[in-house]
Design a protein around this motif. Sequence first.
Motif, PDB file in Angstrom:
ATOM      1  N   GLY A   1       0.810  -1.216   0.000  1.00  0.00           N
ATOM      2  CA  GLY A   1       0.000   0.000   0.000  1.00  0.00           C
ATOM      3  C   GLY A   1       0.839   1.260   0.000  1.00  0.00           C
ATOM      4  O   GLY A   1       0.595   2.199  -0.768  1.00  0.00           O
ATOM      5  N   SER A   2       1.860   1.317   0.843  1.00  0.00           N
ATOM      6  CA  SER A   2       2.686   2.520   0.956  1.00  0.00           C
ATOM      7  C   SER A   2       3.548   2.742  -0.274  1.00  0.00           C
ATOM      8  O   SER A   2       3.663   3.858  -0.783  1.00  0.00           O
TER       9      SER A   2
ATOM     10  N   ILE B   1       1.142   3.545  -3.407  1.00  0.00           N
ATOM     11  CA  ILE B   1       0.591   4.903  -3.429  1.00  0.00           C
ATOM     12  C   ILE B   1       1.681   5.936  -3.679  1.00  0.00           C
ATOM     13  O   ILE B   1       1.444   6.982  -4.290  1.00  0.00           O
TER      14      ILE B   1
ATOM     15  N   SER C   1      -7.499   8.733  -2.450  1.00  0.00           N
ATOM     16  CA  SER C   1      -8.798   8.131  -2.142  1.00  0.00           C
ATOM     17  C   SER C   1      -9.129   7.018  -3.121  1.00  0.00           C
ATOM     18  O   SER C   1      -9.563   5.930  -2.730  1.00  0.00           O
TER      19      SER C   1
ATOM     20  N   MET D   1      -6.731   4.043  -2.532  1.00  0.00           N
ATOM     21  CA  MET D   1      -7.058   3.320  -1.316  1.00  0.00           C
ATOM     22  C   MET D   1      -8.427   2.650  -1.417  1.00  0.00           C
ATOM     23  O   MET D   1      -8.686   1.645  -0.749  1.00  0.00           O
TER      24      MET D   1
ATOM     25  N   GLY E   1      -8.505  -1.020  -2.148  1.00  0.00           N
ATOM     26  CA  GLY E   1      -8.562  -1.969  -1.057  1.00  0.00           C
ATOM     27  C   GLY E   1      -9.992  -2.359  -0.727  1.00  0.00           C
ATOM     28  O   GLY E   1     -10.297  -3.517  -0.433  1.00  0.00           O
TER      29      GLY E   1
ATOM     30  N   ASN F   1      -9.690   8.627   4.411  1.00  0.00           N
ATOM     31  CA  ASN F   1      -8.498   8.116   3.738  1.00  0.00           C
ATOM     32  C   ASN F   1      -7.839   9.157   2.842  1.00  0.00           C
ATOM     33  O   ASN F   1      -6.613   9.336   2.871  1.00  0.00           O
TER      34      ASN F   1
ATOM     35  N   SER G   1      -4.236  11.085   3.729  1.00  0.00           N
ATOM     36  CA  SER G   1      -3.119  10.768   2.828  1.00  0.00           C
ATOM     37  C   SER G   1      -2.545  12.035   2.206  1.00  0.00           C
ATOM     38  O   SER G   1      -1.327  12.194   2.082  1.00  0.00           O
TER      39      SER G   1
ATOM     40  N   THR H   1       0.520   3.734   7.041  1.00  0.00           N
ATOM     41  CA  THR H   1       0.017   2.348   7.003  1.00  0.00           C
ATOM     42  C   THR H   1       0.252   1.645   8.334  1.00  0.00           C
ATOM     43  O   THR H   1      -0.590   0.862   8.796  1.00  0.00           O
TER      44      THR H   1
ATOM     45  N   ASN I   1      -2.391   2.899  10.561  1.00  0.00           N
ATOM     46  CA  ASN I   1      -3.690   2.383  10.119  1.00  0.00           C
ATOM     47  C   ASN I   1      -3.893   0.923  10.515  1.00  0.00           C
ATOM     48  O   ASN I   1      -4.998   0.511  10.868  1.00  0.00           O
TER      49      ASN I   1
END
Length: 442
Positions: free
Chosen positions: A132-133, A136, A153, A156, A159, A346, A350, A370, A373
Motif C-alpha cells: 500500500g505505501s 501509493i 482516495s 485506497m 482496497g 483516507n 493521505s 500504514t 492504520n
Amino acid sequence: MGAHQFTAHTSGVDTSIGIPRQYAWFIFALTFGLLISDYMSRQVLNAVFPLIKSEWVLSDSQLGLLSGIVALMVGLLTLPLSILADRFGRVRSLTLMAILWSVATLGCALAENYQHMLIARFMVGVGEAAYGSVGIAVVVAVFPREMRATLASAFMAGGIFGSFLGMALGGVMAEHFGWRWAFGGMALFGLVLAFLYPIVVKEKRIISPNLTHSVEKKSVQNHKPLKTIYSSRSVVATYIGSGLQLFVGGSVIVWLPSYLNRYYGMSTDTAGITAAIIVLCSAVGTILCGMLCDRLGRDRPDRKVSLAIGYCLGGCVLLSIAFALSAGPAQLVLIGVGMFIAIGTNGPTSAMVANLTHHSVHSTAFATLTLANNLLGLALGPLVIGKVSDVIGLHNAFQLMPLISIVAAAVLFYAKCHYHRDMERLNGQVVWQPNSEHSVDK
C-alpha cells in the motif's frame, strides 16, 4: 477571517512534470489492480468465516486472529520494507510482494488445520506489508500534486473494491465449490498481475526527468527528508487519527458477514454479497470524499483537516444509530451510508501526509501512515471486537465500536491546530498570514 492561500510550493516538488499522462493512468490501473488482488487475498477469509468456524470448531477470538495477523504483520513490517523498496527499486519490490502474498494465499487453500492457516495468513501479511505505501508513492509521483487527495482516495478505494470482490466472489465460490477454492481463485488472480506488472511498468519511467540533481540536492539539504516523516506535530497526529478511524471501518468490513449470518440468518454466499455491497458503498464514498477534499481545499489547505474531522463525526452518528436499530432494511441502509462517510478520511489524511513530508521519502511516509492504520485500526479493531463479542455478543460490540471515531476526530483537531505552521516549516518558502488574502514568498 479572510481567505487562506498558499503558493504551489506548499505541496513540495511536482514530481509528475514530464511524465506522459496516458502512461501515468496506465501505471495507476496496474497498481490499482494489484491492490485489488492484495485485498481480495486478505478479505476472502471473512466470507468463509462461518464455514471454517464450523469445520474446525473455532472461537470468535481465533477467527479474529486469522484476520488480524495479516494487518498486524502489515503494521510491523511496512516501514522497514518500504525503506528497502526506496533503495531496492519500487517496481521490483511491488512485483516480489505480489508473488509472495499470492503464493501464501494458495497456502491458505491447502491448510489442513488452524495452525497451518495461521502460518499461511502470517505470510500473506508479510507479502502485503509494504504494498500500500510503496504503491501509493508510485501513484502520487506520476500525477500532479493538486490531485493528491482524489488519487489517494481512489487508490485506497482499491482496497475496498478488493474487499468487495474478495467477500462476494469468495462467498459464492465457497458456497458452490468449497472454501479452499475461494482462496485458490484469489491466488491465481494475483499471480497473473504480478507477472504483467514489471513488463509494463519500468522504474526509470516513473521518475520525472525534470527532477534534476541540483533540485534534489538543494531539497535534501534544506529538509533532511527522512526526518520529515515524524518531525511535526500535525503529521504525527494525522497518523494516529487516521489509524483510530480505521478501527471502526476495518471492524465493520471484517465482522459484517458474520453479523449478517448470525442476526439475519443469511447463508454464506448471501451474507458475503450483502456485506460486499455495503463495503462497496464505502469505496464510492472514499473516492467522492477525496474529490470534495481536493475541490474545497485547493486554496484552503486547512479544509482537508476539517473535512476529515467531519467524516469521523458523521460516520460515528450514522453507525451508532444503525447498530441501535433491530435487524432489517433500515439498519442495512444506515450501515451503508455510515460506511460511505466513515472511510472518507483516507483521502484527506493521505494528502496531509504527502503535504507534510518530503517527496523523496513518500514511500516511507505512507508506510508510517500504514503502520498506524494497521496497528491502531485494521489489526486492533477486529481483534478487540472479536474479544468483546465473545463476552457480550457481536451486536453489542458493534454498538460500542463507533465511539472510537470521536477520539479520532479529537486527534485530527489537534493536527489542524498545527497544520499551517508545520507546512511553512517544511517548505521554508511560504509565510501564511491568517488575516491576509495572499501568501508571501520568503
